[in-house]
Scaffold this motif. Structure first.
Motif, PDB file in Angstrom:
ATOM      1  N   ARG A 128      12.837   0.675   0.738  1.00 43.74           N
ATOM      2  CA  ARG A 128      11.464   1.202   0.686  1.00 43.74           C
ATOM      3  C   ARG A 128      10.632   0.484   1.731  1.00 43.74           C
ATOM      4  NH1 ARG A 128       9.215   0.208  -5.175  1.00 43.74           N
ATOM      5  NH2 ARG A 128       7.366   1.185  -4.277  1.00 43.74           N
ATOM      6  N   VAL A 129       9.603   1.156   2.215  1.00 48.24           N
ATOM      7  CA  VAL A 129       8.632   0.501   3.102  1.00 48.24           C
ATOM      8  C   VAL A 129       7.239   0.925   2.659  1.00 48.24           C
ATOM      9  CG1 VAL A 129       7.798   0.160   5.453  1.00 48.24           C
ATOM     10  CG2 VAL A 129      10.242   0.516   5.067  1.00 48.24           C
ATOM     11  N   ILE A 130       6.374  -0.067   2.480  1.00 45.04           N
ATOM     12  CA  ILE A 130       4.978   0.218   2.130  1.00 45.04           C
ATOM     13  C   ILE A 130       4.089  -0.210   3.288  1.00 45.04           C
ATOM     14  CG2 ILE A 130       3.080  -0.483   0.603  1.00 45.04           C
ATOM     15  CD1 ILE A 130       5.212  -0.491  -1.648  1.00 45.04           C
ATOM     16  N   LEU A 131       3.235   0.699   3.690  1.00 42.36           N
ATOM     17  CA  LEU A 131       2.243   0.403   4.722  1.00 42.36           C
ATOM     18  C   LEU A 131       0.985  -0.059   4.016  1.00 42.36           C
ATOM     19  CD1 LEU A 131       0.729   0.695   7.485  1.00 42.36           C
ATOM     20  CD2 LEU A 131       0.411   3.110   6.894  1.00 42.36           C
ATOM     21  N   GLU A 132       0.477  -1.213   4.463  1.00 40.59           N
ATOM     22  CA  GLU A 132      -0.772  -1.696   3.874  1.00 40.59           C
ATOM     23  C   GLU A 132      -1.836  -1.824   4.957  1.00 40.59           C
ATOM     24  OE1 GLU A 132      -0.666  -5.622   2.142  1.00 40.59           O
ATOM     25  OE2 GLU A 132      -2.729  -5.443   1.426  1.00 40.59           O
ATOM     26  N   LEU A 133      -2.965  -1.171   4.743  1.00 40.30           N
ATOM     27  CA  LEU A 133      -4.121  -1.397   5.616  1.00 40.30           C
ATOM     28  C   LEU A 133      -4.854  -2.571   4.996  1.00 40.30           C
ATOM     29  CD1 LEU A 133      -5.252   2.303   6.166  1.00 40.30           C
ATOM     30  CD2 LEU A 133      -3.703   0.927   7.558  1.00 40.30           C
ATOM     31  N   VAL A 134      -4.914  -3.696   5.727  1.00 39.58           N
ATOM     32  CA  VAL A 134      -5.301  -4.941   5.052  1.00 39.58           C
ATOM     33  C   VAL A 134      -6.793  -5.250   5.116  1.00 39.58           C
ATOM     34  CG1 VAL A 134      -3.028  -5.984   5.224  1.00 39.58           C
ATOM     35  CG2 VAL A 134      -4.673  -6.389   7.039  1.00 39.58           C
ATOM     36  N   ASP A 135      -7.503  -4.722   6.111  1.00 40.69           N
ATOM     37  CA  ASP A 135      -8.946  -4.975   6.112  1.00 40.69           C
ATOM     38  C   ASP A 135      -9.613  -3.904   5.238  1.00 40.69           C
ATOM     39  OD1 ASP A 135      -8.056  -3.194   8.019  1.00 40.69           O
ATOM     40  OD2 ASP A 135      -9.610  -3.635   9.469  1.00 40.69           O
ATOM     41  N   ALA A 136     -10.803  -4.225   4.759  1.00 44.94           N
ATOM     42  CA  ALA A 136     -11.460  -3.351   3.779  1.00 44.94           C
ATOM     43  C   ALA A 136     -11.771  -1.982   4.384  1.00 44.94           C
ATOM     44  CB  ALA A 136     -12.751  -4.029   3.306  1.00 44.94           C
ATOM     45  N   ARG A 138      -9.044  -1.957   1.616  1.00 47.84           N
ATOM     46  CA  ARG A 138      -7.600  -2.206   1.556  1.00 47.84           C
ATOM     47  C   ARG A 138      -6.895  -1.010   0.903  1.00 47.84           C
ATOM     48  NH1 ARG A 138      -4.228  -7.294   0.982  1.00 47.84           N
ATOM     49  NH2 ARG A 138      -5.919  -8.418   1.972  1.00 47.84           N
ATOM     50  N   LYS A 139      -5.824  -0.559   1.526  1.00 48.47           N
ATOM     51  CA  LYS A 139      -5.098   0.595   0.980  1.00 48.47           C
ATOM     52  C   LYS A 139      -3.613   0.412   1.220  1.00 48.47           C
ATOM     53  CE  LYS A 139      -8.558   4.203   1.732  1.00 48.47           C
ATOM     54  NZ  LYS A 139      -8.969   5.291   2.615  1.00 48.47           N
ATOM     55  N   SER A 140      -2.802   0.975   0.340  1.00 44.29           N
ATOM     56  CA  SER A 140      -1.346   0.924   0.519  1.00 44.29           C
ATOM     57  C   SER A 140      -0.762   2.319   0.408  1.00 44.29           C
ATOM     58  CB  SER A 140      -0.713   0.037  -0.551  1.00 44.29           C
ATOM     59  OG  SER A 140      -1.076  -1.303  -0.319  1.00 44.29           O
ATOM     60  N   PHE A 141       0.260   2.551   1.193  1.00 49.19           N
ATOM     61  CA  PHE A 141       0.900   3.865   1.192  1.00 49.19           C
ATOM     62  C   PHE A 141       2.413   3.684   1.213  1.00 49.19           C
ATOM     63  CE2 PHE A 141      -2.997   4.050   3.732  1.00 49.19           C
ATOM     64  CZ  PHE A 141      -3.732   5.014   3.040  1.00 49.19           C
ATOM     65  N   GLU A 142       3.105   4.411   0.365  1.00 44.79           N
ATOM     66  CA  GLU A 142       4.569   4.426   0.402  1.00 44.79           C
ATOM     67  C   GLU A 142       4.993   5.287   1.595  1.00 44.79           C
ATOM     68  OE1 GLU A 142       6.682   3.265  -2.471  1.00 44.79           O
ATOM     69  OE2 GLU A 142       8.400   3.588  -1.152  1.00 44.79           O
ATOM     70  N   MET A 143       5.829   4.737   2.482  1.00 50.92           N
ATOM     71  CA  MET A 143       6.252   5.511   3.651  1.00 50.92           C
ATOM     72  C   MET A 143       7.494   6.343   3.295  1.00 50.92           C
ATOM     73  SD  MET A 143       5.552   2.657   6.615  1.00 50.92           S
ATOM     74  CE  MET A 143       5.462   3.751   8.030  1.00 50.92           C
ATOM     75  N   HIS A 144       7.694   7.426   4.045  1.00 55.70           N
ATOM     76  CA  HIS A 144       8.821   8.318   3.768  1.00 55.70           C
ATOM     77  C   HIS A 144       9.948   8.029   4.747  1.00 55.70           C
ATOM     78  CE1 HIS A 144       5.409  10.289   2.024  1.00 55.70           C
ATOM     79  NE2 HIS A 144       4.920  10.561   3.216  1.00 55.70           N
ATOM     80  N   ARG A 145      11.160   7.944   4.189  1.00 55.10           N
ATOM     81  CA  ARG A 145      12.317   7.744   5.059  1.00 55.10           C
ATOM     82  C   ARG A 145      12.657   9.072   5.727  1.00 55.10           C
ATOM     83  NH1 ARG A 145      16.889   3.881   4.864  1.00 55.10           N
ATOM     84  NH2 ARG A 145      18.490   4.742   6.217  1.00 55.10           N
ATOM     85  N   ASP A 147      14.858  10.941   9.366  1.00 51.66           N
ATOM     86  CA  ASP A 147      16.089  10.878  10.141  1.00 51.66           C
ATOM     87  C   ASP A 147      16.252   9.532  10.869  1.00 51.66           C
ATOM     88  OD1 ASP A 147      18.408  11.997  11.147  1.00 51.66           O
ATOM     89  OD2 ASP A 147      17.418  12.667  12.981  1.00 51.66           O
ATOM     90  N   LYS A 148      17.464   9.008  10.905  1.00 51.40           N
ATOM     91  CA  LYS A 148      17.829   7.783  11.623  1.00 51.40           C
ATOM     92  C   LYS A 148      17.185   6.525  11.033  1.00 51.40           C
ATOM     93  CE  LYS A 148      20.117  10.100  14.786  1.00 51.40           C
ATOM     94  NZ  LYS A 148      21.591  10.116  14.721  1.00 51.40           N
ATOM     95  N   GLY A 149      16.742   6.625   9.812  1.00 52.47           N
ATOM     96  CA  GLY A 149      16.166   5.438   9.172  1.00 52.47           C
ATOM     97  C   GLY A 149      14.774   5.094   9.657  1.00 52.47           C
ATOM     98  N   VAL A 150      14.029   6.081  10.134  1.00 59.25           N
ATOM     99  CA  VAL A 150      12.639   5.847  10.547  1.00 59.25           C
ATOM    100  C   VAL A 150      11.729   6.155   9.355  1.00 59.25           C
ATOM    101  CG1 VAL A 150      10.784   6.501  12.129  1.00 59.25           C
ATOM    102  CG2 VAL A 150      13.175   6.449  12.942  1.00 59.25           C
ATOM    103  N   PHE A 151      10.930   5.174   8.957  1.00 64.12           N
ATOM    104  CA  PHE A 151       9.965   5.369   7.865  1.00 64.12           C
ATOM    105  C   PHE A 151       8.627   5.776   8.474  1.00 64.12           C
ATOM    106  CE2 PHE A 151      11.919   3.843   3.901  1.00 64.12           C
ATOM    107  CZ  PHE A 151      13.121   3.368   4.405  1.00 64.12           C
ATOM    108  N   ARG A 152       8.010   6.813   7.865  1.00 60.99           N
ATOM    109  CA  ARG A 152       6.782   7.363   8.470  1.00 60.99           C
ATOM    110  C   ARG A 152       5.677   7.527   7.444  1.00 60.99           C
ATOM    111  NH1 ARG A 152       8.104   9.692  13.450  1.00 60.99           N
ATOM    112  NH2 ARG A 152      10.349   9.969  13.730  1.00 60.99           N
ATOM    113  N   PHE A 153       4.454   7.425   7.966  1.00 59.43           N
ATOM    114  CA  PHE A 153       3.297   7.820   7.164  1.00 59.43           C
ATOM    115  C   PHE A 153       2.156   8.181   8.108  1.00 59.43           C
ATOM    116  CE2 PHE A 153      -0.371   7.605   4.410  1.00 59.43           C
ATOM    117  CZ  PHE A 153       0.120   8.230   3.275  1.00 59.43           C
ATOM    118  N   MET A 154       1.430   9.213   7.730  1.00 56.98           N
ATOM    119  CA  MET A 154       0.283   9.628   8.540  1.00 56.98           C
ATOM    120  C   MET A 154      -0.991   9.312   7.764  1.00 56.98           C
ATOM    121  SD  MET A 154      -0.807  11.328  11.316  1.00 56.98           S
ATOM    122  CE  MET A 154       0.148  12.700  11.937  1.00 56.98           C
TER     123      MET A 154
END
Ligand code: CA
Length: 709
Positions: A128-136, A138-145, A147-154
């Motif tokens: 799993r990979v979670i993207l965290e926007l750390v400055d206020a 603050r938000k976290s998003f679960e990224m999607h796996r 092709d080729k093991g690239v995790f993405r989030f928009m």
């Protein structure tokens, strides 16, 4: 293997698992192992081999016939019910892994636009990979796996300036990490920062660069951003290094030019800038407390914060680094970036290791780390995604920062194919870009024929190497225990043959030949490493007066500038730079490392000489021949009682038909009488105008250049 761990299971190849079981736990014995699949089913593995160790662990090699979906969480259970996550270890080193997960797209990293900001992280072994926007806010998003093991989030909207981190679940652990391809960072890389380069534009002046056809037309000048302008007497107002280098017209209290104007007046064509990517050992919150050259990379695509006027502002370092490069371009100077892709500051804490453990650093078949860089973490350049990382990183600096080429630190740790790919990419982006490096033979774990070192120069025809033969024989030996040994120019005429070979860039047969072409030889006697040549002369020519040492120093500068190949000068060499005898000042003080502009005031004669010899090289194409066969056809030598005499038959584009260079490292005066008048172009006084003579005098420790139409 950590001694506190009881049990580890490593997937080291497809279907093959290496087990380490502590002898503190049931004496390290297990007669059976099970693979537990993510959905819960158990599958018995076959024990192929085991070693009952005398040490802390027993080692088992077990095999499973179950197909393993890389990135999914598996466990391995032993006989007594102890279970551990299956780690994706040396499997990442297999060709099949590279084949299955090589991702060729150019959208890794963060790409902001007004519609949205696309985050993409290559992490094929992660669960799993979670993207965290750390400055206020603050938000976290679960990224999607994908092709080729690239995790993405928009993320919606343009997130320019936003701080972020990744949390990567891999091999059973959550790793919090910066983005290995981040474009900027907060101070000391506490978070990565989204950069939209279009919002930090600076005016480009590439059109002001003079045409450049062959690497032998370059005159390289190495400088450290931190060392060049901080001295108060430089007259440079800006206290921050990136900005200080942009100031023009700066002068010492006595009106002698400094900083950028000094470089422009000298006439060099390229500046080579010591590390300016983000390195680790200077605390960016307290930049003046620590000193380090920066050969300890942290974030390869981020400019170093301590060079910025505000390290805490992640936008400033990007903008100021871009502006500095354009300030050079505006003055007609090209910029070469010193890059250290061979190792990182610390493997364990580096984003590479946290995102895809085991993949980025070179290991032996048994898993031991390769140590050709002497930092115990050689970057594994021949892995496909490591090679792509280096290529993308070079592209980032060329496209976003407009640099004109690269100097590769310990290039010999990298591999031939990677270096050729980099060179081809550089040439496709800028046909006149340069790629060169330290082609030393390093003890890295690569077959000899794959190492990007001087021994394999023929496999890298467009890449140049620092010519240490030139350095060791023209100046004299460099290592601290051989520092008292002279070279040819410091007075040992027994090196006549070596001098001859060096002056033609070591590319001619029948003498010491290292390169196929002069375009592969970077000729130098001094760089940031080792004693400065002035300090070296003080050691190897103790018996000489200061005046004689200055003459020998000029003779070395002249030899570098008139040799066939690519001349290289270290900043301050042109005014007898000293580091008070320190041979390795990588973490010495600013006082030792900074360029002393008051010293320039005291050595104006050497500065003028350097400037003149640069002008002479630029004026006469015969000093810049680009092929070995041209040199072979046009240069001949004569040993005049230890003095090297070089004779050139010039091509038509030169203003002269014949030309001579006499290099006299002895205390003798030599006289030469010609039937016709010759024009003396240069001697120890630098360039001469309209001096014709039939008798030529070559004074002790000097070089004389003369010619005939
Ligand atoms: Ca840093």
């Amino acid at each position: 293997m950590r001694k506190t761990v009881r049990y580890e299971a490593h997937l080291d190849d497809y279907g093959l698992i290496t087990i380490y079981l502590s002898r503190q736990f049931y004496n390290g014995k297990s007669d059976v192992f099970y693979l537990k699949k993510p959905e819960g089913s158990l599958h018995k593995c076959q024990i192929l081999n085991y070693e009952l160790s005398q040490g802390d662990y027993n080692k088992y090699i077990i095999q499973t016939t179950e197909p393993i979906e890389i990135g999914q969480p598996y466990e391995v259970t032993e006989e007594h019910g102890l279970k551990v996550p299956l780690q994706y270890s040396l499997i990442t080193k297999t060709a099949r892994f590279d084949h299955e997960f090589y991702y060729e797209g150019d959208d890794l990293g963060v790409h902001p636009s007004e519609e949205g900001t696309a985050f993409a992280l290559w992490a094929p072994t992660a669960t799993r990979v979670i993207l965290e926007l750390v400055d206020a806010p603050r938000k976290s998003f679960e990224m999607h796996r994908t092709d080729k093991g690239v995790f993405r989030f928009m993320v919606r909207g343009n997130q320019h300036g936003r701080q972020y981190l990744y949390h990567v679940l891999v091999n059973g652990h959550w790793n919090t990490t910066s983005d290995p391809v981040a474009r900027s960072a907060t101070s000391n890389n506490s978070a990565s920062v989204v950069i939209d380069y279009t919002k930090l534009e600076v005016e480009r002046f590439s059109h002001r660069l003079p045409p450049f056809n062959s690497p032998t037309e370059a005159i390289l000048y190495e400088l450290s951003i931190r060392d060049f302008t901080p001295q108060v007497e430089s007259g440079v107002k800006a206290r921050s290094p990136f900005v200080g280098l942009c100031e023009l017209g700066t002068k010492t209290p006595n009106g002698i030019s400094t900083g950028l104007s000094h470089i422009v007046e000298l006439g060099v064509t390229h500046v080579q800038i010591m590390p300016m990517y983000d390195f680790s050992t200077v605390d960016e919150d307290n930049p003046s407390t620590f000193y380090n050259w920066g050969y300890d990379p942290l974030q390869y695509n981020v400019p170093e914060g301590s060079f910025s006027s505000d390290p805490k502002d992640p936008l400033k370092r990007v903008h100021e680094a871009r502006a500095m490069i354009q300030a050079f371009h505006k003055q007609g100077l090209r910029v070469i970036m010193d890059v250290v892709y061979n190792h990182v500051y610390e493997m364990e804490s580096n984003a590479f290791e946290k995102v895809v453990p085991y993949y980025y650093f070179r290991r032996s078949a048994s898993g031991a780390l390769s140590n050709g860089s002497f930092c115990n973490n050689d970057v594994d350049s021949n892995r496909l995604m490591v090679r792509k990382f280096i290529l993308d990183s070079c592209k980032c600096w060329m496209e976003a920062y407009d640099v004109d080429g690269f100097r590769f630190d310990l290039m010999g740790v990298l591999d031939v194919e990677t270096m050729n790919a980099i060179d081809a990419q550089c040439k496709s982006l800028k046909p006149d870009s340069m790629v060169y490096g330290e082609g030393w033979n390093m003890p890295t774990i690569l077959p000899e024929e794959m190492k990007a070192n001087m021994g394999n120069q023929a496999k890298m025809p467009h890449i140049a190497h620092f010519n240490d033969f030139f350095r060791e024989h023209v100046k004299g030996r460099t290592s601290p225990d051989e520092i008292t040994m002279k070279g040819y120019c410091s007075g040992d005429t027994s090196f006549y043959d070596a001098m001859k070979a060096a002056m033609v860039g070591n590319c001619l047969p029948g003498m010491v030949k290292i390169f196929d072409q002069p375009t592969q030889s970077v000729n130098y006697v001094e760089c940031h490493d080792n004693h400065t040549s002035w300090d070296k002369l003080k050691e190897c020519c103790k018996e000489d007066s200061r005046d004689v040492r200055i003459k020998k120093h000029k003779l070395m500068i002249g030899s570098v500038l008139l040799a066939q190949g690519i001349p290289f000068l270290h900043s301050g060499q042109e005014f007898c730079r000293t580091k008070n005898g320190q041979h390795n000042s990588y973490r010495s003080s600013d006082a030792i490392n900074q360029v002393d502009w008051l010293r320039k005031e005291r050595h104006l004669e050497v500065v003028q000489y350097t400037k003149d010899l640069i002008a002479l090289r630029k004026r006469l194409p015969v000093f810049r021949m680009s092929t070995a066969s041209q040199i072979q056809n046009r240069v001949s030598f004569r040993n005049f009682d230890g003095m090297l005499v070089m004779h050139y038959v010039c091509e038509r584009k030169n203003p002269y038909h014949e030309l001579w260079v006499y290099i006299n490292p002895t205390n003798q005066i030599y006289y030469e009488r010609f039937d016709d008048f010759v024009e003396i172009l240069a001697n120890e006084a630098g360039l001469l105008e309209n001096v014709k003579a039939q008798n030529v005098t070559v004074n002790p420790y000097t070089m004389v250049v003369f010619a005939k139409k």
